[in-house]
Structures are given as C-alpha cells and as structure tokens.
Design a protein around this motif. Structure first.
Motif, mmCIF file in Angstrom:
data_model
loop_
_atom_site.group_PDB
_atom_site.id
_atom_site.type_symbol
_atom_site.label_atom_id
_atom_site.label_comp_id
_atom_site.label_asym_id
_atom_site.label_seq_id
_atom_site.Cartn_x
_atom_site.Cartn_y
_atom_site.Cartn_z
ATOM 1 N N ALA A 1 0.835 -1.199 0.000
ATOM 2 C CA ALA A 1 0.000 0.000 0.000
ATOM 3 C C ALA A 1 0.868 1.247 0.000
ATOM 4 C CB ALA A 1 -0.920 0.002 1.214
ATOM 5 N N VAL A 2 0.467 2.231 -0.791
ATOM 6 C CA VAL A 2 1.201 3.492 -0.894
ATOM 7 C C VAL A 2 0.191 4.633 -0.818
ATOM 8 C CG1 VAL A 2 2.652 4.955 -2.341
ATOM 9 C CG2 VAL A 2 3.016 2.472 -2.315
ATOM 10 N N GLN A 3 0.411 5.564 0.091
ATOM 11 C CA GLN A 3 -0.492 6.704 0.204
ATOM 12 C C GLN A 3 -0.546 7.471 -1.117
ATOM 13 O OE1 GLN A 3 -0.270 9.189 3.708
ATOM 14 N NE2 GLN A 3 0.651 7.527 4.905
ATOM 15 N N GLY A 4 -1.766 7.771 -1.553
ATOM 16 C CA GLY A 4 -1.950 8.516 -2.794
ATOM 17 C C GLY A 4 -1.988 7.666 -4.041
ATOM 18 N N ASP A 5 -1.655 6.370 -3.912
ATOM 19 C CA ASP A 5 -1.680 5.468 -5.068
ATOM 20 C C ASP A 5 -2.878 4.529 -4.923
ATOM 21 O OD1 ASP A 5 -1.223 3.378 -6.974
ATOM 22 O OD2 ASP A 5 0.893 3.945 -7.055
ATOM 23 N N LYS A 6 -3.951 4.879 -5.600
ATOM 24 C CA LYS A 6 -5.200 4.135 -5.464
ATOM 25 C C LYS A 6 -5.056 2.678 -5.873
ATOM 26 C CE LYS A 6 -8.318 5.035 -8.556
ATOM 27 N NZ LYS A 6 -9.355 5.745 -9.348
ATOM 28 N N ASP A 7 -4.385 2.418 -6.974
ATOM 29 C CA ASP A 7 -4.277 1.048 -7.478
ATOM 30 C C ASP A 7 -3.459 0.170 -6.541
ATOM 31 O OD1 ASP A 7 -5.812 1.616 -9.714
ATOM 32 O OD2 ASP A 7 -4.081 2.182 -10.927
ATOM 33 N N LYS A 8 -2.292 0.672 -6.117
ATOM 34 C CA LYS A 8 -1.440 -0.135 -5.232
ATOM 35 C C LYS A 8 -2.116 -0.379 -3.880
ATOM 36 C CE LYS A 8 3.067 0.951 -7.244
ATOM 37 N NZ LYS A 8 4.404 1.560 -7.036
ATOM 38 N N THR A 9 -2.774 0.639 -3.360
ATOM 39 C CA THR A 9 -3.441 0.474 -2.061
ATOM 40 C C THR A 9 -4.614 -0.495 -2.166
ATOM 41 O OG1 THR A 9 -2.756 2.672 -1.326
ATOM 42 C CG2 THR A 9 -4.652 1.689 -0.220
ATOM 43 N N SER A 10 -5.391 -0.394 -3.230
ATOM 44 C CA SER A 10 -6.520 -1.319 -3.420
ATOM 45 C C SER A 10 -6.033 -2.757 -3.532
ATOM 46 C CB SER A 10 -7.296 -0.944 -4.683
ATOM 47 O OG SER A 10 -7.809 0.363 -4.590
ATOM 48 N N GLN A 11 -4.978 -2.966 -4.310
ATOM 49 C CA GLN A 11 -4.424 -4.312 -4.458
ATOM 50 C C GLN A 11 -3.870 -4.822 -3.136
ATOM 51 O OE1 GLN A 11 -1.557 -3.790 -7.600
ATOM 52 N NE2 GLN A 11 -3.133 -3.284 -9.126
ATOM 53 N N ALA A 12 -3.230 -3.938 -2.370
ATOM 54 C CA ALA A 12 -2.657 -4.340 -1.086
ATOM 55 C C ALA A 12 -3.745 -4.747 -0.099
ATOM 56 C CB ALA A 12 -1.823 -3.200 -0.505
ATOM 57 N N ILE A 13 -4.839 -3.985 -0.052
ATOM 58 C CA ILE A 13 -5.935 -4.323 0.860
ATOM 59 C C ILE A 13 -6.543 -5.670 0.473
ATOM 60 C CG2 ILE A 13 -8.238 -3.654 1.629
ATOM 61 C CD1 ILE A 13 -7.325 -0.718 1.313
ATOM 62 N N ALA A 14 -6.771 -5.880 -0.825
ATOM 63 C CA ALA A 14 -7.342 -7.155 -1.279
ATOM 64 C C ALA A 14 -6.417 -8.316 -0.954
ATOM 65 C CB ALA A 14 -7.614 -7.090 -2.781
ATOM 66 N N HIS A 15 -5.102 -8.125 -1.149
ATOM 67 C CA HIS A 15 -4.126 -9.177 -0.857
ATOM 68 C C HIS A 15 -4.096 -9.479 0.632
ATOM 69 C CE1 HIS A 15 0.232 -10.789 -1.608
ATOM 70 N NE2 HIS A 15 -0.616 -11.732 -1.229
ATOM 71 N N ALA A 16 -4.117 -8.434 1.465
ATOM 72 C CA ALA A 16 -4.108 -8.640 2.913
ATOM 73 C C ALA A 16 -5.368 -9.372 3.377
ATOM 74 C CB ALA A 16 -3.981 -7.294 3.621
ATOM 75 N N ILE A 17 -6.516 -9.025 2.805
ATOM 76 C CA ILE A 17 -7.766 -9.722 3.144
ATOM 77 C C ILE A 17 -7.674 -11.188 2.755
ATOM 78 C CG2 ILE A 17 -10.209 -9.912 2.509
ATOM 79 C CD1 ILE A 17 -10.258 -6.817 2.414
ATOM 80 N N ASP A 18 -7.142 -11.470 1.570
ATOM 81 C CA ASP A 18 -6.974 -12.861 1.128
ATOM 82 C C ASP A 18 -6.103 -13.645 2.103
ATOM 83 O OD1 ASP A 18 -8.550 -12.612 -1.098
ATOM 84 O OD2 ASP A 18 -6.887 -12.251 -2.486
ATOM 85 N N GLU A 19 -4.967 -13.059 2.505
ATOM 86 C CA GLU A 19 -4.042 -13.769 3.382
ATOM 87 C C GLU A 19 -4.639 -13.967 4.769
ATOM 88 O OE1 GLU A 19 -1.114 -15.235 2.496
ATOM 89 O OE2 GLU A 19 -1.891 -14.714 0.509
ATOM 90 N N ALA A 20 -5.339 -12.970 5.287
ATOM 91 C CA ALA A 20 -5.985 -13.122 6.595
ATOM 92 C C ALA A 20 -7.047 -14.213 6.545
ATOM 93 C CB ALA A 20 -6.601 -11.793 7.018
ATOM 94 N N HIS A 21 -7.793 -14.250 5.462
ATOM 95 C CA HIS A 21 -8.822 -15.282 5.287
ATOM 96 C C HIS A 21 -8.194 -16.677 5.175
ATOM 97 C CE1 HIS A 21 -12.391 -17.305 3.774
ATOM 98 N NE2 HIS A 21 -11.730 -17.658 2.692
ATOM 99 N N LYS A 22 -7.124 -16.788 4.377
ATOM 100 C CA LYS A 22 -6.457 -18.086 4.204
ATOM 101 C C LYS A 22 -5.836 -18.576 5.509
ATOM 102 C CE LYS A 22 -5.302 -17.335 -0.679
ATOM 103 N NZ LYS A 22 -4.194 -17.020 -1.628
ATOM 104 N N ALA A 23 -5.413 -17.634 6.343
ATOM 105 C CA ALA A 23 -4.818 -18.002 7.627
ATOM 106 C C ALA A 23 -5.862 -18.480 8.625
ATOM 107 C CB ALA A 23 -4.058 -16.811 8.203
ATOM 108 N N GLY A 24 -7.127 -18.427 8.240
ATOM 109 C CA GLY A 24 -8.172 -18.840 9.158
ATOM 110 C C GLY A 24 -8.692 -17.704 9.997
ATOM 111 N N GLY A 25 -8.195 -16.505 9.755
ATOM 112 C CA GLY A 25 -8.655 -15.342 10.491
ATOM 113 C C GLY A 25 -7.528 -14.367 10.716
ATOM 114 N N GLY A 26 -7.817 -13.079 10.648
ATOM 115 C CA GLY A 26 -6.779 -12.094 10.865
ATOM 116 C C GLY A 26 -7.297 -10.683 10.815
#
Length: 456
Positions: free
Chosen positions: A60-85
């Motif tokens: 995630a990078v402040q001011g960079d909509k695409d990178k931040t959106s991708q980072a949030i989606a990736h973090a959600i995926d990893e938290a979900h795969k970990a069984g919770g986060g």
C-alpha cells in the motif's frame, strides 16, 4: 494400490483439517441484550488473538489508489487463508477502490487512519448482487461489501470517507434514472431472475451503499467514524447477529440514512452518533414481490444510548417492509436541539407492501423541537411511485402493538398522527408519559385506529 489409497486418505484429512481451522479459527463471544421481548444472545467475532496483516506489508502506498486497493485485497486474502486475521490500516490517508471482505477478517483502522474511497463509478465494477430500495439487482459494488460471510468486523479509531464529486451529481433523479427505477420495479414485480436485473449503464445512476453486509452472520462495527456516503450508509441485508457500537456517522446527502437493517435479525446499535441527511435508523424488510419471495422479517433490533444530531426521523419503519418487522426496542436516546426531525417514530407503508409491523417499543427519549410530531403512522405513502408504476398486487399492512413510554419533546405540531385504512385499522397503541412543551395543532390526529391508550 494400497499406498495410493493411503495417500488419498492423507490428502482428504489434511484438506478437512485446513477447512476446520479456517472456519473455526476466529472464536465468537455472546452479548446478552435486555428488551421487552426475548432476544437471543448476539454472537460477534473475537479477533483479540488474531494475527495482524498491515496493508503496508502488501505494498500500500499513500496517494496510489491502485497499489493500495491491491494491497488491501491481498491482505484480506491472506488473513482469510490463515483462518482469520486483522487487516490493519495505519495512520495516514489511503485512497482506495472498493473493498470486499471475506469470512474471519477484521478491517481495522488505527487512530489517524483514513480510508478515502474513490468517486469513480468504474472503481466499483464488476456489478455485484445487491439491492436498491428493497429490490434485488446487480449494481455497482458497495464501497465496502461482504457477501455470504461469517465473522467479519470493521473496527478501530480511524475514518471511512467517501469522495463525493460524482455521487452528489447523481443525487438528482432525472428521467433516465427514473426510467431505470421503473424498469427494475417491473422486473422485480414479474419475478425476473435477479441475475438478469443488471442496472449498471450510462444513465441508471443507482448509487451504491457505503457498507453492505449481504447474507452475512456475526458482524461487528466498532469505534470508527464514517463520513459521506453515496446512498444508505450501513446496510445489513439478510444478515444475523450484528453489533454496531461507538460508531459516528456524518452523511448529509440524498438517502443518507445512518443504518438500514433489512430482513436482518438480532441486532444491537448502541452508543452511536448520527448526523444524517435522512433517517438515523430506517428499519426495512424488502419491497413487494422480492420480499414475499425471500420471506424474512426484520426482528429483534435494539437501539440504545444513541445521539441524533440531525435526520428526518429518529427511527423510521418502512416503507419497504414487505417481509414484516417485529420486536424493535429503542431506549435512552437523545435528539439534539435543532436536529430538524420530522418524527421520533414514523411507520410508513402503502397498499403494495403487505408485510406487517408489530411489537415496537420506544422509551426514555429526549428531543428538541420536532417539525411534525412524536408518533406518525401513515398507510398511503407512495411518494413518486404512485403514478410511475402500477399496483401489481394489493396487500395491506397490519400494524399493531406500538408502545411509547417516557418520551419528552419540545415544540411539536402534534403528539400522534395515525392515518390508516378503514378496512384495516391500526390497533393497540399505548402512549404513557409522552409529552411536548408546546403542541401547535391538535394533540391527536387519528383516522381508523382501534384500542388507542394515552396516560400521563
């Protein structure tokens, strides 16, 4: 062959174990709620022992909509795969597109964090299974969207904020927009499959909700601030076990209700502040044929210890109430002086809705001046729809068992106005210690009411 069988069994057990860990990793805790009716204990997720996934670890990078959106989606995926986060948004302003939550994920905003949502409609595509004023359709994704999730939360001391440059232009309802609404109304009335009700085009302009939990269970919103919204702000839809606590909402746009529980059950809304362009709380249960098909009432909803700074009503019920609404308890709330409220409790329906309203309790309310009155019930509220579309099937709404106790207001036009049909009167209304400093007109304006009681 024997080794192949053993290997397959091993793979099956590993898969089963992984599934169990993922589904059970986030524990839930129960909240007991007192009300004049039985409310099941409300279960919410407990992320106190969960691993954190800072969005900066995912690019995630402040001011960079695409990178931040991708980072949030990736973090959600990893938290979900970990069984919770816990997906952590650190201090600073982070421009983003839509966010789609998954089961066992807590989106957490640190103090000083602002998630700033893009104003570009294309950032909320592809279309998702959602709703518009009680009718199911495929439309722009809500800014934050959870579909068929369990154990989801949005917490922290940060802020969710919507950029409004485009959405506020869509507040107007020009002919092209109204034609799209008419089209959706007719599709729903004729039970056209939801998958065929695509409402995204150049002119529909059906604004998305800010937060929608669609067919979810075990939901917690706590501590956050929400500023601006294209449409309804918080929309639990066909969901169970919802707690909204210590949330502050400021949204003064068109249709900016604070919370719209719809066909949802077992909800607690407490210690919140609402500063709205529409109703603070608007309890709904779907519109006409769609709601009759889904057949799910809104019930067991408790709102307590809340402050309303502005809004049309403290609590509105309807007009989308075709699935039925029952067991609502509003207690110990305050409406600020100058809030420009129309009613404290307003129940509205019409001949197309059906459904029912019963067992509504409002107690210990303090309010400044109210433009209309303390209690309003109207059974012929159609607004612009009266002449836009026909009544495909006439179903009236039984309304009964409404209790107001210890309600004090400053100036009002009336104490109670109930306008019902002769063929289906409103029944069993109880007002105890309900008063205003000044009543400009008649205290009671009633048509077709049976068993009305008032005592001081």
């Amino acid at each position: 062959m024997r080794y192949i069988y053993l290997f397959l069994i091993f793979i099956f057990l590993v898969t089963l174990f992984s599934f169990v860990v993922e589904e059970d990793a986030v524990p839930v805790r129960e909240i007991k709620v007192e009300a004049p009716f039985d409310v099941p204990n409300i279960t919410v997720p407990d992320f106190s022992m969960s691993e954190s996934f800072p969005i900066t670890d995912f690019g995630a990078v402040q001011g960079d909509k695409d990178k931040t959106s991708q980072a949030i989606a990736h973090a959600i995926d990893e938290a979900h795969k970990a069984g919770g986060g816990i997906v952590v948004v650190p201090e600073g302003e982070w421009l983003t597109k839509k966010i789609h939550l998954k089961s066992n994920v807590n989106l957490h905003l640190n103090e000083g964090a602002v998630l700033l949502f893009s104003e570009k409609p294309a950032d909320y595509l592809p279309a998702v299974h959602t709703t518009w004023e009680g009718m199911e359709c495929y439309n722009y994704s809500p800014l934050i969207y959870a579909y068929e999730c369990e154990n989801v939360a949005i917490t922290g001391q940060g802020e969710l904020k919507a950029k409004m440059e485009v959405w506020e232009k869509w507040f107007a309802r020009p002919p092209a927009h109204m034609n799209s609404l008419k089209r959706l109304y007719n599709l729903a009335a004729k039970d056209v499959p939801v998958e065929e009700r695509l409402m995204v085009n150049d002119s529909s302009h059906l604004r998305p909700q800010f937060i929608q939990f669609n067919r979810c269970e075990n939901i917690l919103l706590e501590g956050i601030k929400i500023t601006n919204s294209p449409f309804w702000v918080i929309h639990p839809y066909l969901s169970k076990n919802v707690v909204i606590r210590n949330v502050e909402v400021f949204a003064h746009g068109h249709n900016n209700d604070g919370v719209d529980p719809e066909m949802s059950q077992n909800m607690l809304i407490e210690d919140c502040v609402f500063d709205q362009g529409d109703d603070a709380i608007a309890i709904k249960s779907g519109r006409n044929q769609d709601a009759w098909r889904l057949d799910t009432p809104s019930k067991n909803i408790v709102m307590r210890n809340c402050l309303v700074k502005n809004g049309h009503q403290l609590v509105a019920i309807g007009s989308e109430l075709s699935g039925g609404i029952e067991n609502v308890f509003v207690d110990n709330c305050e409406v600020e002086e100058g809030a420009q409220l129309n009613h404290l409790l307003f129940i509205k329906t019409n001949e197309r809705r059906g459904g029912y309203v019963k067992n509504i309790h409002v107690s210990n309310i303090k309010s400044g001046k109210i433009d209309a009155g303390i209690l309003g019930i109207e059974t012929d509220v159609l607004y612009q729809w009266r002449d836009l579309v026909p009544t495909y099937e006439r179903r009236l709404t039984p309304i009964s068992d409404i209790y107001l106790t210890n309600v004090a207001s400053k100036d009002v036009t009336f104490i109670s106005r109930i306008l019902a049909q002769e063929e289906l009167p409103v029944k069993n209304i109880w007002l105890k210690n309900v008063s205003a400093v000044k009543v400009e007109g008649e205290n009671l304006i009633h048509e077709n009411v049976q068993n009305f009681h008032r005592e001081n």
